[in-house]
Design an enzyme around this catalytic site. Structure first.
Site, PDB file in Angstrom:
ATOM      1  N   SER A 185       0.793  -1.242   0.000  1.00 47.16           N
ATOM      2  CA  SER A 185       0.000   0.000   0.000  1.00 47.16           C
ATOM      3  C   SER A 185       0.814   1.276   0.000  1.00 47.16           C
ATOM      4  O   SER A 185       0.235   2.353  -0.146  1.00 47.16           O
ATOM      5  CB  SER A 185      -0.924   0.014   1.200  1.00 47.16           C
ATOM      6  OG  SER A 185      -2.006  -0.818   0.937  1.00 47.16           O
ATOM      7  N   LYS A 233       0.269   3.471  -2.803  1.00 49.77           N
ATOM      8  CA  LYS A 233      -0.897   4.376  -2.849  1.00 49.77           C
ATOM      9  C   LYS A 233      -0.472   5.845  -2.712  1.00 49.77           C
ATOM     10  O   LYS A 233      -1.162   6.739  -3.197  1.00 49.77           O
ATOM     11  CB  LYS A 233      -1.912   3.997  -1.756  1.00 49.77           C
ATOM     12  CG  LYS A 233      -2.585   2.623  -1.985  1.00 49.77           C
ATOM     13  CD  LYS A 233      -3.488   2.243  -0.821  1.00 49.77           C
ATOM     14  CE  LYS A 233      -4.370   1.031  -1.064  1.00 49.77           C
ATOM     15  NZ  LYS A 233      -3.717  -0.264  -1.102  1.00 49.77           N
ATOM     16  N   TYR A 272      -4.065  -2.000 -10.220  1.00 49.97           N
ATOM     17  CA  TYR A 272      -3.959  -1.921  -8.753  1.00 49.97           C
ATOM     18  C   TYR A 272      -3.118  -3.080  -8.200  1.00 49.97           C
ATOM     19  O   TYR A 272      -2.228  -2.879  -7.365  1.00 49.97           O
ATOM     20  CB  TYR A 272      -5.364  -1.916  -8.122  1.00 49.97           C
ATOM     21  CG  TYR A 272      -5.326  -2.037  -6.619  1.00 49.97           C
ATOM     22  CD1 TYR A 272      -5.095  -0.924  -5.817  1.00 49.97           C
ATOM     23  CD2 TYR A 272      -5.489  -3.281  -5.995  1.00 49.97           C
ATOM     24  CE1 TYR A 272      -5.025  -1.039  -4.431  1.00 49.97           C
ATOM     25  CE2 TYR A 272      -5.423  -3.401  -4.618  1.00 49.97           C
ATOM     26  CZ  TYR A 272      -5.195  -2.284  -3.839  1.00 49.97           C
ATOM     27  OH  TYR A 272      -5.113  -2.405  -2.468  1.00 49.97           O
ATOM     28  N   TYR A 313      -3.992   2.903   8.280  1.00 57.12           N
ATOM     29  CA  TYR A 313      -5.215   2.126   8.499  1.00 57.12           C
ATOM     30  C   TYR A 313      -5.974   2.640   9.720  1.00 57.12           C
ATOM     31  O   TYR A 313      -5.894   3.812  10.066  1.00 57.12           O
ATOM     32  CB  TYR A 313      -4.916   0.626   8.645  1.00 57.12           C
ATOM     33  CG  TYR A 313      -3.922   0.093   7.649  1.00 57.12           C
ATOM     34  CD1 TYR A 313      -4.048   0.404   6.287  1.00 57.12           C
ATOM     35  CD2 TYR A 313      -2.869  -0.712   8.031  1.00 57.12           C
ATOM     36  CE1 TYR A 313      -3.139  -0.084   5.367  1.00 57.12           C
ATOM     37  CE2 TYR A 313      -1.953  -1.212   7.110  1.00 57.12           C
ATOM     38  CZ  TYR A 313      -2.094  -0.888   5.791  1.00 57.12           C
ATOM     39  OH  TYR A 313      -1.206  -1.354   4.896  1.00 57.12           O
ATOM     40  N   VAL A 344       1.235  -3.867   3.806  1.00 57.81           N
ATOM     41  CA  VAL A 344       1.225  -5.179   4.468  1.00 57.81           C
ATOM     42  C   VAL A 344       2.469  -6.013   4.152  1.00 57.81           C
ATOM     43  O   VAL A 344       2.632  -7.113   4.686  1.00 57.81           O
ATOM     44  CB  VAL A 344      -0.076  -5.987   4.179  1.00 57.81           C
ATOM     45  CG1 VAL A 344      -1.290  -5.297   4.775  1.00 57.81           C
ATOM     46  CG2 VAL A 344      -0.246  -6.263   2.707  1.00 57.81           C
TER      47      VAL A 344
HETATM   48  O1  DON Z   1      -5.274  -4.826  -1.556  1.00 60.51           O
HETATM   49  C1  DON Z   1      -4.660  -5.653  -0.939  1.00 60.51           C
HETATM   50  O2  DON Z   1      -5.161  -6.641  -0.487  1.00 60.51           O
HETATM   51  C2  DON Z   1      -3.212  -5.478  -0.637  1.00 60.51           C
HETATM   52  N1  DON Z   1      -2.381  -5.867  -1.676  1.00 60.51           N
HETATM   53  C3  DON Z   1      -3.117  -4.085  -0.133  1.00 60.51           C
HETATM   54  C4  DON Z   1      -1.984  -3.819   0.492  1.00 60.51           C
HETATM   55  C5  DON Z   1      -1.858  -3.085   1.741  1.00 60.51           C
HETATM   56  O3  DON Z   1      -0.705  -2.914   2.075  1.00 60.51           O
HETATM   57  C6  DON Z   1      -3.017  -2.643   2.588  1.00 60.51           C
HETATM   58  N2  DON Z   1      -3.795  -1.631   2.036  1.00 60.51           N
HETATM   59  N3  DON Z   1      -4.313  -0.646   2.159  1.00 60.51           N
END
Ligand code: DON
Length: 313
Positions: A72, A75, A197, A249, A267
Site C-alpha cells: 500500500s 498508494k 492496482y 489504516y 502489508v
Molecule cells: O489490496 C490488498 O489486499 C493489498 N495488496 C493491499 C496492500 C496493503 O498494504 C493494505 N492496504 N491498504
C-alpha cells in the site's frame, strides 16, 4: 516556537545502529500477511531502515537495500500522480477522512454512496487507479516510471508472482471495484482497474529506494537530488496531511501518538514517514501487528522520534 534543529548524520547513524539492535526481539513477534500466499513466504526475521535528509545524507541500518513488496505504500505515489494529472476534481470522487475501518472493508462504501473515505484505503486507491487510467494507456507504467525516476533506480520492477497472487486472492478488491462501478465511481471496467492496482501493490523496492522516492514530501515538493518539482508546496501539505490522518489504516491515531510523523504502511511490512523540512525515512520488518502495520518498523520509528525529540509536534 524554536525551529527543529538539524540532525547530525553521525549521531543519527549511532541511533540507527542502536535501533537495529533493539528491535531484534520484536522480529519474533508479529505475523506476516497471510492472505496473499506470496507474502506469507517472506522470512519474518528481517529488518531494514533508511533515512534520506534534504541535505543529501543517507543513513542506513540492517537490510536497508533488500527489496520487499511495497504494497500500500504505492498508494502514496499513485495519489501524487493523480493529484498532478487530475487536480481538484479528484476530490469529488474520494473523501479525505480517516475510515476507522480495515483497509479492505466494504461497509462504509454502501452507506456513503460509493465515495471512498480516503485515497489510502483500497476503495480509494481503486478510484485513484481509475483516474490514472484516464490519463495514460498504462497506469502500471505511469507508476513504474515515477518510482524509477524518484528513487534513482531505473531497474525497479513489479514482482509478477506477487501480482498474480494478489489477483488470485483479491476477492474483496474485486467486490470493492464492482461496488464502485455500480455507483458510477469507476470510468473504466473493473478488471482493468484491478489489474493495475494489483501490479502497483506488487512493486518491489528497498528502504533506501523508498525513502529517496518519498523525499520530495520532506522538501515542499522539490526532489533535492535533481531539483525536479514533483508537487506544489500546497499539494505536499495535502499529501502529508492525508498521511497523518489516513496513512496507517485504523491504527492511525496510535501511530500518530507514538511516531508523530505522517506515514504510510503496507502489508509487506514497510512504513514510509516524513519529517517536513528534514528527512524521509523508511523502516521495514515483515511481521505485522493486528492492524496490519509492521510491528518492528513502527517501534523503530517510535524510538527514533522519541530519542531525538524530533517530530512534527
Ligand atoms: O489490496 C490488498 O489486499 C493489498 N495488496 C493491499 C496492500 C496493503 O498494504 C493494505 N492496504 N491498504
Amino acid at each position: 516556537m524554536q525551529p527543529t534543529p538539524r540532525l547530525d548524520p553521525d549521531k543519527l547513524q549511532h541511533l540507527v545502529d542502536d535501533i537495529v539492535d533493539e528491535v531484534q526481539p520484536l522480529l519474533e513477534q508479529g505475523e506476516v500477511a497471510a492472505y496473499i500466499p506470496e507474502l506469507a513466504r517472506v522470512n519474518p526475521r528481517q529488518f531494514g531502515i533508511a533515512i534520506c535528509t534534504v541535505d543529501g545524507a543517507i543513513i542506513t541500518g540492517g537490510a536497508a537495500t533488500t527489496p520487499f513488496s511495497i504494497q500500500s505504500i504505492s498508494k502514496v505515489f499513485a495519489l501524487t500522480l493523480a493529484m498532478h494529472l487530475e487536480g481538484e476534481p479528484l476530490w469529488q470522487r474520494i473523501g479525505r477522512e480517516p475510515s476507522g475501518t480495515p483497509f479492505n472493508s466494504l461497509v462504509q462504501l454502501e452507506h456513503e454512496n460509493g465515495i471512498p473515505r480516503n485515497p489510502f484505503i483500497n476503495a480509494g486507491a481503486l478510484v485513484v487507479t481509475d483516474v490514472l487510467l484516464s490519463h495514460g494507456a498504462s497506469a502500471r507504467q505511469l507508476l513504474l516510471d515515477f518510482v524509477r525516476e524518484r528513487s534513482g533506480n531505473s531497474e525497479l520492477s513489479y514482482n509478477e508472482r506477487v501480482a498474480q497472487s494478489e489477483a488470485e486472492c483479491g476477492h474483496r478488491n474485486r467486490a470493492l471495484a464492482h461496488f464502485l462501478k455500480s455507483f458510477g465511481n469507476l470510468q473504466h471496467d473493473a478488471d482493468s482497474v484491478l489489474d493495475a492496482y494489483f501490479y502497483h501493490c506488487a512493486l518491489e523496492m528497498s528502504c533506501t529506494e523508498l525513502a529517496r522516492c518519498a523525499l520530495f514530501l520532506a522538501n515542499a515538493g522539490l526532489d533535492p537530488y535533481d531539483q525536479a518539482r514533483v508537487t506544489t508546496a500546497n499539494q505536499t501539505k495535502y499529501i502529508n496531511s492525508l498521511l497523518l490522518t489516513c496513512g496507517t489504516y485504523d491504527a492511525v491515531g496510535d501511530f500518530a501518538y507514538r511516531v508523530g510523523l505522517p506515514g504510510k504502511s503496507g502489508v509487506g511490512g514497510g512504513i514510509v514517514a516524513i519529517m517536513p523540512g528534514h528527512f524521509s525515512i523508511c523502516a521495514w520488518a515483515p511481521g505485522l501487528n493486528r492492524n496490519g502495520n509492521s510491528l518492528a518498523a513502527t517501534a523503530a520509528l517510535d524510538l527514533l522520534t522519541t530519542r531525538t525529540g524530533i517530530s512534527i509536534f
